[in-house]
Scaffold this motif. Structure first.
Motif: not given
Lengths: 546, 308
Positions: A100-110, A182-187, A476-484
């Motif tokens: 749900d785009s709320s936790v992002w895992t970032i891997k670095l180039k070593p 804090n909450s999902p952000v797809s972008y 506002d509602d549509l924005s929240t929906k879009a973000d999630k």
């Protein structure tokens, strides 16, 4: 101050006459072929700059000057591919969201190194973000970290921070870390392309102040020196591993306070690139520079915004604003008054941004006095039959404000005047204190190329950029929906729907998109490539072999 | 003489306090919040704005800010810019540049101004005199920035003799054009002043005596006439030094000289109080000191003037 200001105006008039006489002999270098010759990989580019306002710390560069330098010295996780809305991994191996785009895992180039030889690790990012978000460290861009869980602990609205670490940041191993939002952000990945997310080496935390004078980055260029108010030098970093290695030997950022002076130096080849052609030379710079003139659109929009808290616009029928929008002859004004330095806007979202839709504004952006009149009448007319447009007189806004007013006056018989504030600060002050009487001039340059940046960040009821008091629940509602939304595609699509709500509600009247009007010297091979933010992609600039 | 100098020095204290207070108040009433303005069109973060205002002491009442400022000033601390640099450092970069520019301007002013004036004065009423009159009137009536842009356009952009902007302020060949423009107005006044005193003194008794004694003309003009005619001219040039330092805003802007003028211009645009007050304080001190020196020099140049 007053003397200096008025002097500036008259000086402009003088240069106009001078420029006019110069026109006769113009086009001096048009025979010169800028694509001929070989590139010198060690060649130094000289570019215009004003003295950066803040120390060179990544999260402190709100203004364009400091960030122009920082972007050469630091490389972030990702960057935007110029001319497209695609993301490209720079220091990141991968940036992946959970379901749900709320936790992002970032891997670095070593194996990436800072310019002082230390290794870029996951910790370099986590420490950097924690420090930059901390309210006690006074970084102007700290609010960029607000999406991350635990931001309130390091950046409370009042008082001292409870912690110096955000709970949402976790180092997994040397090259991996996770970000919990804090909450999902797809972008979220798109936001990471902004300067503030740069990593910082150990050396930074020992003395952030000294570091700000002599930054150590991980980018394509090494910082060399900062001769205040005169020159900032960066040179190619040979150990750079990113895909955007420098094609030149370095950059000398030379300080200019006035566009006139820089333009003069460009014409005599003492300077390779200028930020913007001075207003007085706009009419003839293409003749002066020939093929070396730069005329390119970037993702920024200018609009006029009704103050919805004012008596006049409190309970306004949006049809009135639509009518006003249709009373503005954008084509003629951009051509005649602004000398082709802008293109008429046909949407709320600027071009070059993911989700931009040509003609999203539909008829509302078309010049049609008859329909405009009808709409205003239908909506109950403009209260008082008079509007004013607030702008700051210390920049060149008066000509177009007058032109817009003229257009409105002529086509719909609504009285319209410019309401000038002496300085940008005074203008901002009136906006923040909700003292705008009728409408004000608004401008927005992209932060990251997703359409949400031009809508939710500006017109959301609680958006930080919303200074007009506009509020619409449906939006506002549509924005929240879009973000999630689960995927980026879906987010963008929902925001396109939201844009249609804006067309009906008219939180602002978009006028035109900005263009870069600049030039380059004869030392440069080929055309200087530009990014979507209106700044050159310095790593790709090639210098001719002498 | 000593008492006079001491009194003048003491008078400088209230003037110093008055000017700094005035400037401080003026900066304070400049519209807009400089901290908020750092965010531009984008929305500011209230918590961060508050933190920054606190850091720069802008959340205190004005009188308190002024007292803090003065207390620091007496310890040699001019405060910090919004960018976190010491104002002293910033000023010590800008002042030498402007001093060089002003110095060169004064040399140009002296050589050309006195030369032209003397020439016109000696040939009073002749074509040369009218020629110089027309030229100086023209220079006086055309504003400095017009001259500046015109000079740059002709000598740099079109003819290419000189660089259009100053890249290196220690290179006098680059400073020449802006110094010339800066000197123009005063040069014209110096020429007018010199011409008048020369023409007047030519008819003075001591000149007639010198001629009657059979002195060579070179000596009459070079020693008797020149020395007596230069008193008012020198005092005028003296007051000009202060004027040059404060008045370089326009010229420095045109030629991109990173001196005091440009520094002040930028500081006013960003409402950076500590820099504005610092720069103006130094300019005020320079002007006060120069005026004192000139007043004292009067007595040296003209023994008839004596201070009690």
């Amino acid at each position: 101050m007053r003397g200096a200001k008025s002097a500036k105006w008259v000086a402009c008039a003088i240069t106009v006459t001078l420029a006019a006489t110069a026109c006769g002999g113009g086009g001096s270098d048009s025979s010169d072929d800028m694509n001929k010759g070989k590139a010198d990989p060690k060649g130094i580019v000289t570019a215009q700059l004003s003295e950066p306002q803040n120390p060179l710390q990544p999260a402190n560069a709100k203004e364009s000057q400091g960030s122009r330098v920082l972007r050469t010295v630091f490389s972030g996780l990702v960057d935007y591919k110029p001319g497209s809305t695609e993301l490209e991994n720079i220091n990141a191996e991968s940036v992946k969201p959970n379901k749900d785009s709320s936790v992002w895992t970032i891997k670095l180039k070593p194996g990436w190194k800072f310019h002082d030889g230390t290794t870029v690790t996951a910790k370099s990012y986590v420490d950097s973000w924690n420090w930059s978000a901390n309210v006690a460290n006074n970084q102007t861009n700290s609010s960029w970290f607000a999406d991350i869980k635990g931001y309130e602990d390091v950046h409370p609205e009042k008082g001292k921070p409870k912690s110096d670490k955000m709970s949402g940041l976790k180092v997994v191993d040397e090259n991996t870390f996770t970000v919990t939002l804090n909450s999902p952000v797809s972008y979220f990945a798109y936001k990471l392309g902004y300067d503030v997310w740069a990593p910082l080496p150990e050396a930074f935390f020992k003395d952030p102040k000294a570091f700000g004078q002599k930054p150590i980055g991980n980018g394509p260029y090494k910082f060399v020196s900062w001769d205040h108010n005169k020159l900032i030098k960066v040179r190619k970093f040979d150990g750079y591993k990113g895909p955007n290695a420098a094609k030149n030997g370095g950059i000398d950022f030379k300080n200019y306070t006035k566009a006139d002076a820089a333009y003069s130096d460009l014409r005599s080849n003492n300077l390779d690139w200028i930020e913007q052609v001075p207003t007085t030379a706009l009419t003839n710079y293409k003749q002066d520079l020939g093929p070396r003139a730069i005329d390119q659109e970037y993702s920024a929009v200018q609009s006029i915004v009704p103050a919805f808290y004012s008596k006049q616009f409190k309970d306004i029928d949006p049809k009135v604003i639509q009518g006003l929008s249709m009373a503005i002859d954008r084509d003629t004004i951009t051509k005649k008054v602004l000398h082709g330095t802008r293109t008429p806007a046909d949407s709320f979202v600027a071009r070059g941004v993911l989700g931009h839709k040509d003609g999203a504004l539909g008829d509302v952006a078309k010049f049609d006095p008859a329909k405009a009149k009808a709409l205003i009448k239908e909506g109950g007319g403009v209260p008082g039959n008079k509007i004013s447009i607030q702008f700051n007189a210390d920049q060149d806004h008066k000509p177009w404000v007058d032109a817009v007013c003229n257009s409105i006056r002529k086509s719909v018989d609504v009285e319209c005047v410019g309401d000038s504030k002496p300085t940008f600060q005074a203008d901002l002050n009136a906006r923040d204190n909700k003292q705008v009487k009728s409408m004000y001039r608004g401008g927005w340059v992209l932060d990251y190329p997703v359409n949400s940046n031009f809508m939710r960040d500006l017109y959301g009821s609680k958006a930080a950029g919303n200074t007009s008091g506009f509020s619409n629940k449906k939006f506002d509602d549509l924005s929240t929906k879009a973000d999630k939304a689960a995927t980026l595609d879906e987010t963008v699509k929902l925001y396109q729907e939201a844009e249609q709500i804006l067309v009906k509600e008219m939180p602002a009247i978009p006028l035109w998109f900005y263009k870069v009007n600049s030039g380059q010297s004869t030392n440069i091979l080929g055309k200087i490539p530009y990014g979507q933010d209106g700044d050159p992609i310095f790593t790709d600039v090639q210098v001719k072999q002498k | 003489m000593g008492r006079y100098a001491a009194r003048r020095l003491l008078q400088m204290i209230p003037i110093f306090i008055g000017t700094t207070l005035l400037i401080f108040l003026m900066v304070h009433i400049l519209p807009g919040d400089p901290i908020r303005a750092m965010w531009g069109d984008k929305a500011a973060d209230p918590a961060q704005v508050a933190a920054l205002r606190h850091e720069f002491g802008l959340d205190k009442p004005v009188w308190n800010q002024y007292l803090d400022y003065m207390a620091n000033l007496f310890q040699g601390d001019f405060g910090r810019t919004f960018g976190g640099r010491e104002v002293v450092d910033v000023m010590s970069e800008a002042f030498p540049v402007t001093l060089r520019l002003a110095g060169l301007a004064i040399i140009i002013e002296i050589i050309i101004g006195i030369g032209l004036g003397a020439w016109a004065g000696l040939k009073a009423g002749k074509t040369v005199d009218s020629g110089v009159l027309v030229f100086t009137l023209l220079v006086i009536s055309v504003p400095v920035f017009v001259l500046g842009y015109l000079a740059r356009f002709i000598f740099a952009d079109e003819l290419g003799w000189l660089p259009p902007n100053v890249q290196d302020s220690t290179d006098f060949s680059q400073l020449f054009l802006p110094a010339f423009v800066l000197a123009m107005l005063s040069m014209a006044y110096v020429a007018r002043l010199t011409r008048t005193t020369f023409a007047e003194n030519l008819r003075a008794d001591y000149m007639r005596t010198a001629t009657a004694k059979g002195l060579p003309r070179r000596r009459i003009v070079g020693v008797h006439l020149l020395r007596n005619s230069l008193i008012p001219v020198i005092t005028f040039i003296g007051t000009d030094i202060g004027g040059f330092i404060g008045g370089a805003v326009i010229t420095e802007g045109i030629f991109n000289v990173q001196g005091v003028g440009n520094l002040l211009y930028r500081a006013i645009q960003t409402s950076e109080g500590s820099t504005i007050v610092g720069v103006v304080t130094i300019i005020v001190l320079v002007i006060l000191l120069i005026n004192l020196i000139i007043d004292l020099l009067y007595a040296v140049l003209d023994p008839r003037i004596r201070y009690a």
